[in-house]
Design a protein around this motif. Structure first.
Motif, PDB file in Angstrom:
ATOM      1  N   ASN A   1      -3.551 -13.414  -7.136  1.00 42.21           N
ATOM      2  CA  ASN A   1      -2.376 -11.884  -7.136  1.00 42.21           C
ATOM      3  C   ASN A   1      -3.407 -11.609  -6.346  1.00 42.21           C
ATOM      4  O   ASN A   1      -3.253 -10.373  -6.802  1.00 42.21           O
ATOM      5  N   TYR A  50       7.732  -8.326  -8.975  1.00 44.36           N
ATOM      6  CA  TYR A  50       7.752  -6.256  -8.768  1.00 44.36           C
ATOM      7  C   TYR A  50       6.995  -6.174  -7.992  1.00 44.36           C
ATOM      8  O   TYR A  50       7.463  -4.593  -7.637  1.00 44.36           O
ATOM      9  N   PRO A  76       6.467  -5.310 -20.259  1.00 46.51           N
ATOM     10  CA  PRO A  76       7.542  -4.066 -19.871  1.00 46.51           C
ATOM     11  C   PRO A  76       6.867  -3.909 -18.483  1.00 46.51           C
ATOM     12  O   PRO A  76       5.639  -4.625 -18.188  1.00 46.51           O
ATOM     13  N   ILE A  77       7.467  -2.764 -17.554  1.00 48.99           N
ATOM     14  CA  ILE A  77       7.451  -2.221 -16.635  1.00 48.99           C
ATOM     15  C   ILE A  77       7.287  -0.525 -16.195  1.00 48.99           C
ATOM     16  O   ILE A  77       7.843  -0.345 -15.357  1.00 48.99           O
ATOM     17  N   ASP A  78       7.441   0.031 -17.215  1.00 52.81           N
ATOM     18  CA  ASP A  78       7.466   1.325 -17.616  1.00 52.81           C
ATOM     19  C   ASP A  78       6.310   1.903 -16.973  1.00 52.81           C
ATOM     20  O   ASP A  78       6.459   2.994 -16.400  1.00 52.81           O
ATOM     21  N   GLN A  79       5.219   1.485 -17.090  1.00 52.69           N
ATOM     22  CA  GLN A  79       4.246   2.772 -15.959  1.00 52.69           C
ATOM     23  C   GLN A  79       4.163   2.551 -14.311  1.00 52.69           C
ATOM     24  O   GLN A  79       4.295   2.998 -13.609  1.00 52.69           O
ATOM     25  N   SER A 102      -3.344  -1.448 -16.206  1.00 52.16           N
ATOM     26  CA  SER A 102      -2.532  -1.992 -15.135  1.00 52.16           C
ATOM     27  C   SER A 102      -2.183  -2.951 -13.846  1.00 52.16           C
ATOM     28  O   SER A 102      -2.734  -1.530 -13.034  1.00 52.16           O
ATOM     29  N   VAL A 103      -2.346  -3.622 -13.772  1.00 54.63           N
ATOM     30  CA  VAL A 103      -2.843  -4.461 -12.495  1.00 54.63           C
ATOM     31  C   VAL A 103      -1.470  -3.132 -11.558  1.00 54.63           C
ATOM     32  O   VAL A 103      -1.296  -3.440 -10.497  1.00 54.63           O
ATOM     33  N   GLY A 104      -0.229  -4.486 -11.784  1.00 57.79           N
ATOM     34  CA  GLY A 104       1.022  -4.693 -11.558  1.00 57.79           C
ATOM     35  C   GLY A 104       1.593  -3.051 -11.282  1.00 57.79           C
ATOM     36  O   GLY A 104       1.596  -2.385  -9.934  1.00 57.79           O
ATOM     37  N   ASP A 122      -7.428 -14.085 -17.519  1.00 54.36           N
ATOM     38  CA  ASP A 122      -6.741 -15.425 -17.005  1.00 54.36           C
ATOM     39  C   ASP A 122      -7.813 -16.300 -17.397  1.00 54.36           C
ATOM     40  O   ASP A 122      -7.482 -17.455 -16.487  1.00 54.36           O
ATOM     41  N   VAL A 179      -5.872  -8.349 -24.162  1.00 49.66           N
ATOM     42  CA  VAL A 179      -4.718  -8.171 -22.658  1.00 49.66           C
ATOM     43  C   VAL A 179      -3.308  -8.171 -23.055  1.00 49.66           C
ATOM     44  O   VAL A 179      -2.453  -7.400 -23.589  1.00 49.66           O
ATOM     45  N   TRP A 180      -2.764  -9.760 -23.362  1.00 46.61           N
ATOM     46  CA  TRP A 180      -1.776 -10.024 -23.824  1.00 46.61           C
ATOM     47  C   TRP A 180      -1.397 -10.550 -25.477  1.00 46.61           C
ATOM     48  O   TRP A 180      -2.037 -10.556 -25.874  1.00 46.61           O
ATOM     49  N   ARG A 197      -0.901 -15.140 -25.724  1.00 47.39           N
ATOM     50  CA  ARG A 197      -2.427 -16.355 -24.994  1.00 47.39           C
ATOM     51  C   ARG A 197      -2.815 -16.946 -25.608  1.00 47.39           C
ATOM     52  O   ARG A 197      -3.729 -17.746 -25.578  1.00 47.39           O
ATOM     53  N   ARG A 202      -2.188 -20.970 -17.452  1.00 46.48           N
ATOM     54  CA  ARG A 202      -3.261 -20.729 -17.437  1.00 46.48           C
ATOM     55  C   ARG A 202      -3.879 -21.540 -18.792  1.00 46.48           C
ATOM     56  O   ARG A 202      -4.566 -22.894 -19.352  1.00 46.48           O
TER      57      ARG A 202
HETATM   58  N1  EPU Z   1       1.979  -3.024 -19.356  1.00 46.99           N
HETATM   59  C1  EPU Z   1       2.239  -2.062 -20.070  1.00 46.99           C
HETATM   60  N2  EPU Z   1       2.802  -1.086 -18.844  1.00 46.99           N
HETATM   61  C2  EPU Z   1       2.863  -1.372 -17.787  1.00 46.99           C
HETATM   62  C3  EPU Z   1       2.817  -2.989 -17.079  1.00 46.99           C
HETATM   63  C4  EPU Z   1       1.624  -3.485 -18.222  1.00 46.99           C
HETATM   64  O1  EPU Z   1       1.925  -1.651 -20.827  1.00 46.99           O
HETATM   65  O2  EPU Z   1       4.405  -0.600 -16.812  1.00 46.99           O
HETATM   66  C5  EPU Z   1       0.912  -3.606 -19.509  1.00 46.99           C
HETATM   67  C6  EPU Z   1       0.959  -4.910 -20.424  1.00 46.99           C
HETATM   68  O3  EPU Z   1       2.256  -5.408 -21.617  1.00 46.99           O
HETATM   69  C7  EPU Z   1      -0.990  -6.073 -20.547  1.00 46.99           C
HETATM   70  C8  EPU Z   1      -1.039  -4.780 -19.823  1.00 46.99           C
HETATM   71  O4  EPU Z   1      -0.679  -3.492 -19.563  1.00 46.99           O
HETATM   72  O5  EPU Z   1      -0.505  -5.918 -22.015  1.00 46.99           O
HETATM   73  C9  EPU Z   1      -2.103  -5.570 -18.634  1.00 46.99           C
HETATM   74  O6  EPU Z   1      -1.191  -6.170 -17.644  1.00 46.99           O
HETATM   75  P1  EPU Z   1      -1.385  -5.674 -16.468  1.00 46.99           P
HETATM   76  O7  EPU Z   1       0.492  -4.784 -15.888  1.00 46.99           O
HETATM   77  O8  EPU Z   1      -1.834  -5.631 -15.824  1.00 46.99           O
HETATM   78  O9  EPU Z   1      -0.375  -7.491 -15.840  1.00 46.99           O
HETATM   79  P2  EPU Z   1       0.246  -8.178 -14.766  1.00 46.99           P
HETATM   80  O10 EPU Z   1       0.457  -7.369 -13.085  1.00 46.99           O
HETATM   81  O11 EPU Z   1       1.864  -7.757 -15.202  1.00 46.99           O
HETATM   82  C10 EPU Z   1      -1.515  -9.107 -13.632  1.00 46.99           C
HETATM   83  C11 EPU Z   1      -1.449 -10.873 -13.512  1.00 46.99           C
HETATM   84  C12 EPU Z   1      -1.654 -11.551 -14.865  1.00 46.99           C
HETATM   85  C13 EPU Z   1      -3.086 -11.445 -16.031  1.00 46.99           C
HETATM   86  C14 EPU Z   1      -3.014  -9.650 -15.577  1.00 46.99           C
HETATM   87  C15 EPU Z   1      -3.946  -9.030 -15.971  1.00 46.99           C
HETATM   88  C16 EPU Z   1      -0.193 -10.890 -11.075  1.00 46.99           C
HETATM   89  C17 EPU Z   1       1.322 -11.180 -10.695  1.00 46.99           C
HETATM   90  N3  EPU Z   1      -0.448 -11.369 -12.596  1.00 46.99           N
HETATM   91  O12 EPU Z   1      -0.660  -9.371 -14.416  1.00 46.99           O
HETATM   92  O13 EPU Z   1      -2.026 -12.903 -14.348  1.00 46.99           O
HETATM   93  O14 EPU Z   1      -3.164 -11.717 -16.500  1.00 46.99           O
HETATM   94  O15 EPU Z   1      -2.452  -8.952 -13.951  1.00 46.99           O
HETATM   95  O16 EPU Z   1      -5.067  -9.042 -15.465  1.00 46.99           O
HETATM   96  O17 EPU Z   1      -1.240  -9.937 -10.746  1.00 46.99           O
HETATM   97  C18 EPU Z   1      -1.985 -14.997 -14.034  1.00 46.99           C
HETATM   98  O18 EPU Z   1      -2.636 -14.971 -12.992  1.00 46.99           O
HETATM   99  O19 EPU Z   1      -2.124 -16.481 -15.099  1.00 46.99           O
HETATM  100  C19 EPU Z   1      -1.753 -13.900 -14.598  1.00 46.99           C
HETATM  101  C20 EPU Z   1      -0.142 -13.946 -15.496  1.00 46.99           C
END
Ligand code: EPU
Length: 428
Positions: free
Chosen positions: A23, A96, A123-126, A163-165, A305, A327-328, A331, A371
């Motif tokens: 990641n 993304y 979602p990717i709204d953030q 949100s990580v992403g 994870d 978080v999810w 899962r 996972r």
């Molecule tokens: N969320 C929103 N809006 C957004 C972005 C996220 O509502 O715009 C919500 C998601 O629906 C979720 C929460 O925020 O409920 C956290 O999501 P996050 O954005 O942190 O997750 P991600 O960036 O899509 C990364 C990892 C995941 C890991 C999560 C949480 C990468 C590529 N993926 O996902 O990794 O579970 O952070 O730590 O970095 C994995 O490696 O198995 C994996 C799924």
């Protein structure tokens, strides 16, 4: 279509070298786009998500040279396309990050809506909120996210969810914007800090990564850099659980023990012995494992994870364990597969209750995500008899040479190609 065949019941004994963090790598590789000179990225894990990232960079016109199996020289100055099509983006969530990196460098990006593990609504709204805040026009049409800006300017961004992403994408978009960007309520995972460190090595001015607030003073140029990706905390945690589940004795090398704290604490709580060294942890078991409760949360909480892998281990612990997924939405899809192996798990929404069963039995099962696949491997290694795990392409997205590393620890695991399965899949 490959599958793993595991003959369980062997203790894992020896040493295992952990690869670079998935990641972190899948954000750092797109971030190279932001540089005005070539970069060398080291400790890159040999996993399919990384191969997809590198292929996307190559398709965009970047010059990608493999220097060793884990290091790449990438020259982004030859990029001529700002588009990531559906075929590439659908395979990987991290596609993304090309949005933030392309926007940050070229003020335009067109990337298909990302794919990734089926964990519920993603979602990717953030991400879009952050892009708009620094001046981008964002539209979604026919499954493509379109970003464009005349200029990017720093701004105050408050993320409504941690949100990580979105945190990483906000950094990518703001690093070359004019003026100061302040991002609040950000994620604090080690890979956030790693991306900030990489960008700072290229000349960026980012402060506060690893805390709740990140401040970025935009710079007009980023130079080339040589950078080594941090070790993968989740791969390390997975091997720690596998060692514990088999009653083994494993030295997990090339780790940052601080990144493993929440996993180490939980393992110690259920009776696993974890010794910490500078860049390694040794995992042994000297008595029965006992129940616990877990709630997954953003860092520094227990990582989502690692939730399925811990669940597999807790099937073997005495007593009733409770896992709350924070978080999810979905899962626990692996629970059905673990039940086929004799586990006693009931799931109600985002809560799973696990009654320890002492031992598991091998069975044919299917990895439903990355996972989940790791959890089934742990269960298979500990189970009596043979476990066949289908759909291991999920596992190969995030684990480098999983079967080779396990074989070196004494596991009886082989990867087999099953031609019939791909025909079945194509017809499904
Ligand atoms: N969320 C929103 N809006 C957004 C972005 C996220 O509502 O715009 C919500 C998601 O629906 C979720 C929460 O925020 O409920 C956290 O999501 P996050 O954005 O942190 O997750 P991600 O960036 O899509 C990364 C990892 C995941 C890991 C999560 C949480 C990468 C590529 N993926 O996902 O990794 O579970 O952070 O730590 O970095 C994995 O490696 O198995 C994996 C799924």
């Amino acid at each position: 279509m490959d599958k793993y065949i595991i003959r369980g019941g062997r203790r894992l004994i020896g040493e295992v070298e952990i690869s670079g963090a998935k990641n972190a790598a899948v954000a750092i590789l797109p971030a190279v786009i932001l540089a005005d000179e070539p970069c060398v990225i080291e400790n890159v894990p040999d996993i399919s998500d990384v191969s997809i990232c590198l292929r996307i960079l190559d398709e965009m016109g970047a010059k990608v040279d493999m220097l060793s199996p884990t290091s790449y020289r990438i020259d982004p100055t030859t990029i001529h396309s700002f588009c990531v099509p559906y075929e590439s983006a659908r395979r990987m969530r991290a596609s993304y990050y090309f949005l933030g990196a392309l926007l940050g460098k070229y003020k335009q990006a067109r990337v298909s809506m990302p794919g990734g593990c089926p964990l519920g609504d993603r979602p990717i709204d953030q991400h879009l909120k952050a892009f708009s805040a620094v001046g981008a026009r964002c539209t979604i049409d026919h499954g493509m996210v379109d970003l464009s800006a005349d200029r990017l300017t720093g701004n105050q961004i408050y993320l409504d969810v941690v949100s990580v992403g979105a945190t990483m994408n906000a950094m990518l978009a703001a690093v070359r914007a004019e003026g100061l960007t302040v991002i609040e309520n950000v994620a604090k995972e080690p890979h956030i800090v790693d991306l900030a460190n990489f960008l700072n090595t290229m000349g960026a001015d980012i402060m506060g990564a690893g805390t709740d607030v990140i401040k970025i003073r935009g710079v007009s140029k980023l130079h080339g850099a040589t950078y080594s990706v941090i070790p993968d905390q989740i791969e390390a945690g997975t091997f720690m659980c596998a060692a514990a589940a088999t009653g083994g004795d494993v030295l997990v090398k090339n780790v940052i023990p601080k990144h493993l704290e929440s996993i180490t604490n939980k393992l110690q709580k259920i009776g696993v012995v974890v010794e910490e060294f500078d860049d390694a942890v040794r995992v042994t078991v000297d008595g029965p494992l006992v129940k616990t409760s877990i709630k997954t949360m953003p860092h520094p909480g227990f990582p989502t994870d690692m939730q399925p892998q811990m669940a597999a281990l807790l099937c073997l612990a005495e007593g009733t364990s409770i896992i709350k997924e924070g978080v999810w939405e979905q899962r626990f899809r692996y629970a059905e597969e673990l039940r086929r192996m004799g586990a006693d798990i009931s799931v109600d929404g985002k809560v799973a209750v696990i009654e320890g069963v002492g031992s598991l039995m091998g069975a044919p099962v299917k990895a439903c995500d990355l996972r989940a696949g790791a959890a089934l491997i742990i269960a298979g290694l500990a189970a009596k008899g043979i476990t066949e795990i289908e759909d291991i392409f999920h596992v190969e997205r995030g684990y480098s040479n999983m079967e080779g590393k396990l074989q070196a620890l004494g596991a009886d695991i082989v990867k087999k190609n099953v031609p019939g399965a791909s025909v079945k899949k194509a017809l499904a």
